[in-house]
Design a protein around this motif. Structure first.
Motif, PDB file in Angstrom:
ATOM      1  N   ASN A 148       0.830  -1.210   0.000  1.00  0.00           N
ATOM      2  CA  ASN A 148       0.000   0.000   0.000  1.00  0.00           C
ATOM      3  C   ASN A 148       0.866   1.262   0.000  1.00  0.00           C
ATOM      4  O   ASN A 148       0.561   2.231  -0.693  1.00  0.00           O
ATOM      5  CB  ASN A 148      -0.961   0.004   1.194  1.00  0.00           C
ATOM      6  CG  ASN A 148      -2.111  -0.957   1.005  1.00  0.00           C
ATOM      7  OD1 ASN A 148      -2.476  -1.302  -0.121  1.00  0.00           O
ATOM      8  ND2 ASN A 148      -2.685  -1.404   2.107  1.00  0.00           N
TER       9      ASN A 148
ATOM     10  N   TYR B 209       2.057  -4.102  -8.343  1.00  0.00           N
ATOM     11  CA  TYR B 209       1.756  -3.982  -6.915  1.00  0.00           C
ATOM     12  C   TYR B 209       0.313  -4.394  -6.616  1.00  0.00           C
ATOM     13  O   TYR B 209       0.052  -5.094  -5.637  1.00  0.00           O
ATOM     14  CB  TYR B 209       1.999  -2.561  -6.412  1.00  0.00           C
ATOM     15  CG  TYR B 209       3.457  -2.152  -6.353  1.00  0.00           C
ATOM     16  CD1 TYR B 209       4.464  -3.062  -6.084  1.00  0.00           C
ATOM     17  CD2 TYR B 209       3.825  -0.824  -6.551  1.00  0.00           C
ATOM     18  CE1 TYR B 209       5.788  -2.675  -6.020  1.00  0.00           C
ATOM     19  CE2 TYR B 209       5.155  -0.428  -6.484  1.00  0.00           C
ATOM     20  CZ  TYR B 209       6.125  -1.352  -6.219  1.00  0.00           C
ATOM     21  OH  TYR B 209       7.440  -0.964  -6.140  1.00  0.00           O
ATOM     22  N   TYR B 210      -0.608  -3.939  -7.458  1.00  0.00           N
ATOM     23  CA  TYR B 210      -2.001  -4.327  -7.249  1.00  0.00           C
ATOM     24  C   TYR B 210      -2.176  -5.837  -7.383  1.00  0.00           C
ATOM     25  O   TYR B 210      -2.882  -6.463  -6.596  1.00  0.00           O
ATOM     26  CB  TYR B 210      -2.936  -3.623  -8.243  1.00  0.00           C
ATOM     27  CG  TYR B 210      -3.368  -2.259  -7.810  1.00  0.00           C
ATOM     28  CD1 TYR B 210      -4.035  -2.056  -6.601  1.00  0.00           C
ATOM     29  CD2 TYR B 210      -3.142  -1.149  -8.611  1.00  0.00           C
ATOM     30  CE1 TYR B 210      -4.444  -0.804  -6.202  1.00  0.00           C
ATOM     31  CE2 TYR B 210      -3.544   0.116  -8.219  1.00  0.00           C
ATOM     32  CZ  TYR B 210      -4.193   0.282  -7.015  1.00  0.00           C
ATOM     33  OH  TYR B 210      -4.598   1.524  -6.618  1.00  0.00           O
ATOM     34  N   TYR B 211      -1.518  -6.430  -8.367  1.00  0.00           N
ATOM     35  CA  TYR B 211      -1.607  -7.874  -8.557  1.00  0.00           C
ATOM     36  C   TYR B 211      -1.058  -8.616  -7.338  1.00  0.00           C
ATOM     37  O   TYR B 211      -1.696  -9.544  -6.825  1.00  0.00           O
ATOM     38  CB  TYR B 211      -0.849  -8.283  -9.824  1.00  0.00           C
ATOM     39  CG  TYR B 211      -0.768  -9.777  -9.998  1.00  0.00           C
ATOM     40  CD1 TYR B 211      -1.861 -10.493 -10.486  1.00  0.00           C
ATOM     41  CD2 TYR B 211       0.383 -10.486  -9.651  1.00  0.00           C
ATOM     42  CE1 TYR B 211      -1.802 -11.872 -10.632  1.00  0.00           C
ATOM     43  CE2 TYR B 211       0.454 -11.854  -9.792  1.00  0.00           C
ATOM     44  CZ  TYR B 211      -0.646 -12.551 -10.282  1.00  0.00           C
ATOM     45  OH  TYR B 211      -0.589 -13.911 -10.424  1.00  0.00           O
ATOM     46  N   GLU B 212       0.097  -8.170  -6.876  1.00  0.00           N
ATOM     47  CA  GLU B 212       0.715  -8.830  -5.717  1.00  0.00           C
ATOM     48  C   GLU B 212      -0.163  -8.678  -4.473  1.00  0.00           C
ATOM     49  O   GLU B 212      -0.333  -9.617  -3.692  1.00  0.00           O
ATOM     50  CB  GLU B 212       2.104  -8.252  -5.463  1.00  0.00           C
ATOM     51  CG  GLU B 212       2.896  -9.046  -4.441  1.00  0.00           C
ATOM     52  CD  GLU B 212       4.334  -8.551  -4.304  1.00  0.00           C
ATOM     53  OE1 GLU B 212       4.971  -8.952  -3.320  1.00  0.00           O
ATOM     54  OE2 GLU B 212       4.800  -7.775  -5.159  1.00  0.00           O
ATOM     55  N   ARG B 213      -0.731  -7.503  -4.301  1.00  0.00           N
ATOM     56  CA  ARG B 213      -1.590  -7.274  -3.129  1.00  0.00           C
ATOM     57  C   ARG B 213      -2.843  -8.147  -3.205  1.00  0.00           C
ATOM     58  O   ARG B 213      -3.235  -8.768  -2.208  1.00  0.00           O
ATOM     59  CB  ARG B 213      -1.982  -5.797  -3.050  1.00  0.00           C
ATOM     60  CG  ARG B 213      -2.735  -5.471  -1.752  1.00  0.00           C
ATOM     61  CD  ARG B 213      -3.047  -4.025  -1.637  1.00  0.00           C
ATOM     62  NE  ARG B 213      -4.107  -3.691  -2.575  1.00  0.00           N
ATOM     63  CZ  ARG B 213      -4.669  -2.504  -2.645  1.00  0.00           C
ATOM     64  NH1 ARG B 213      -4.279  -1.518  -1.872  1.00  0.00           N
ATOM     65  NH2 ARG B 213      -5.642  -2.280  -3.500  1.00  0.00           N
ATOM     66  N   ARG B 214      -3.471  -8.219  -4.367  1.00  0.00           N
ATOM     67  CA  ARG B 214      -4.657  -9.090  -4.532  1.00  0.00           C
ATOM     68  C   ARG B 214      -4.305 -10.547  -4.239  1.00  0.00           C
ATOM     69  O   ARG B 214      -5.044 -11.256  -3.574  1.00  0.00           O
ATOM     70  CB  ARG B 214      -5.199  -8.973  -5.962  1.00  0.00           C
ATOM     71  CG  ARG B 214      -6.369  -8.061  -6.122  1.00  0.00           C
ATOM     72  CD  ARG B 214      -7.062  -8.191  -7.464  1.00  0.00           C
ATOM     73  NE  ARG B 214      -6.182  -8.337  -8.620  1.00  0.00           N
ATOM     74  CZ  ARG B 214      -5.664  -7.318  -9.327  1.00  0.00           C
ATOM     75  NH1 ARG B 214      -5.906  -6.086  -8.961  1.00  0.00           N
ATOM     76  NH2 ARG B 214      -4.901  -7.549 -10.353  1.00  0.00           N
TER      77      ARG B 214
ATOM     78  N   GLU C  97       2.562  -0.066 -10.870  1.00  0.00           N
ATOM     79  CA  GLU C  97       1.282  -0.005 -10.156  1.00  0.00           C
ATOM     80  C   GLU C  97       0.491  -1.293 -10.362  1.00  0.00           C
ATOM     81  O   GLU C  97      -0.030  -1.871  -9.403  1.00  0.00           O
ATOM     82  CB  GLU C  97       0.479   1.200 -10.648  1.00  0.00           C
ATOM     83  CG  GLU C  97      -0.857   1.364  -9.948  1.00  0.00           C
ATOM     84  CD  GLU C  97      -1.629   2.541 -10.500  1.00  0.00           C
ATOM     85  OE1 GLU C  97      -2.202   3.276  -9.685  1.00  0.00           O
ATOM     86  OE2 GLU C  97      -1.675   2.708 -11.736  1.00  0.00           O
ATOM     87  N   GLU C  98       0.433  -1.749 -11.609  1.00  0.00           N
ATOM     88  CA  GLU C  98      -0.292  -2.985 -11.896  1.00  0.00           C
ATOM     89  C   GLU C  98       0.330  -4.174 -11.165  1.00  0.00           C
ATOM     90  O   GLU C  98      -0.387  -5.035 -10.634  1.00  0.00           O
ATOM     91  CB  GLU C  98      -0.322  -3.239 -13.404  1.00  0.00           C
ATOM     92  CG  GLU C  98      -1.221  -2.278 -14.154  1.00  0.00           C
ATOM     93  CD  GLU C  98      -1.110  -2.401 -15.666  1.00  0.00           C
ATOM     94  OE1 GLU C  98      -0.263  -3.192 -16.153  1.00  0.00           O
ATOM     95  OE2 GLU C  98      -1.871  -1.704 -16.353  1.00  0.00           O
TER      96      GLU C  98
ATOM     97  N   THR D 262       1.703   6.408  -6.973  1.00  0.00           N
ATOM     98  CA  THR D 262       0.673   7.401  -7.293  1.00  0.00           C
ATOM     99  C   THR D 262       1.258   8.806  -7.254  1.00  0.00           C
ATOM    100  O   THR D 262       0.980   9.632  -8.132  1.00  0.00           O
ATOM    101  CB  THR D 262      -0.519   7.289  -6.321  1.00  0.00           C
ATOM    102  OG1 THR D 262      -1.067   5.973  -6.436  1.00  0.00           O
ATOM    103  CG2 THR D 262      -1.579   8.315  -6.621  1.00  0.00           C
TER     104      THR D 262
ATOM    105  N   LEU E 215       2.304   1.578  -3.420  1.00  0.00           N
ATOM    106  CA  LEU E 215       1.279   2.094  -4.330  1.00  0.00           C
ATOM    107  C   LEU E 215       1.083   3.599  -4.149  1.00  0.00           C
ATOM    108  O   LEU E 215       0.926   4.338  -5.124  1.00  0.00           O
ATOM    109  CB  LEU E 215      -0.047   1.361  -4.111  1.00  0.00           C
ATOM    110  CG  LEU E 215      -0.148  -0.009  -4.745  1.00  0.00           C
ATOM    111  CD1 LEU E 215      -1.341  -0.776  -4.197  1.00  0.00           C
ATOM    112  CD2 LEU E 215      -0.251   0.133  -6.256  1.00  0.00           C
TER     113      LEU E 215
END
Length: 120
Positions: free
Chosen positions: A13, A107-112, A104-105, A20, A16
């Protein structure tokens, strides 16, 4: 969800958030470059117009006409150099933008993935 997974999610987070912030800086830089490019185009148009007017007034004096023509050529070379510099800067900013989107993509993938694994 265990503590290690929660810590990793918190870390993602923060990453991310950093991405941002960098994206906002990149977007601001692209906007400033666009404005710079517009201003540069206006300067170029005005400069070309000025040289054309000077040449039209001094066409009878061969020496002055040659001097203005030489200056006009130097001005065109300067225009091209700056045009290339602006284009290179723009290409770099667009490449940086793409890189930030990819980060960003990821990080979002890893977080999900961590969140889904933590629910199992």
């Amino acid at each position: 969800m265990n503590v290690a997974v929660e810590n990793k999610i918190d870390e993602l987070n923060r990453a991310l958030h950093n991405v941002t912030m960098m994206q906002e800086q990149n977007q601001s830089a692209l906007y400033r470059l666009e404005r710079k490019e517009q201003s540069w185009e206006e300067i170029n148009q005005n400069g070309s117009y000025l040289f054309d007017r000077l040449l039209s007034y001094w066409h009878e004096d061969r020496h002055m006409a040659l001097l203005f023509e030489d200056n006009k050529q130097e001005f065109r070379q300067f225009q091209q150099q700056n045009k290339y510099a602006i284009e290179e800067e723009k290409e770099q900013l667009v490449a940086d933008k793409r890189s930030l989107i990819n980060k960003e993509e990821a990080y979002y993938y890893e977080r999900r993935k961590l969140m889904m694994d933590g629910e199992l």
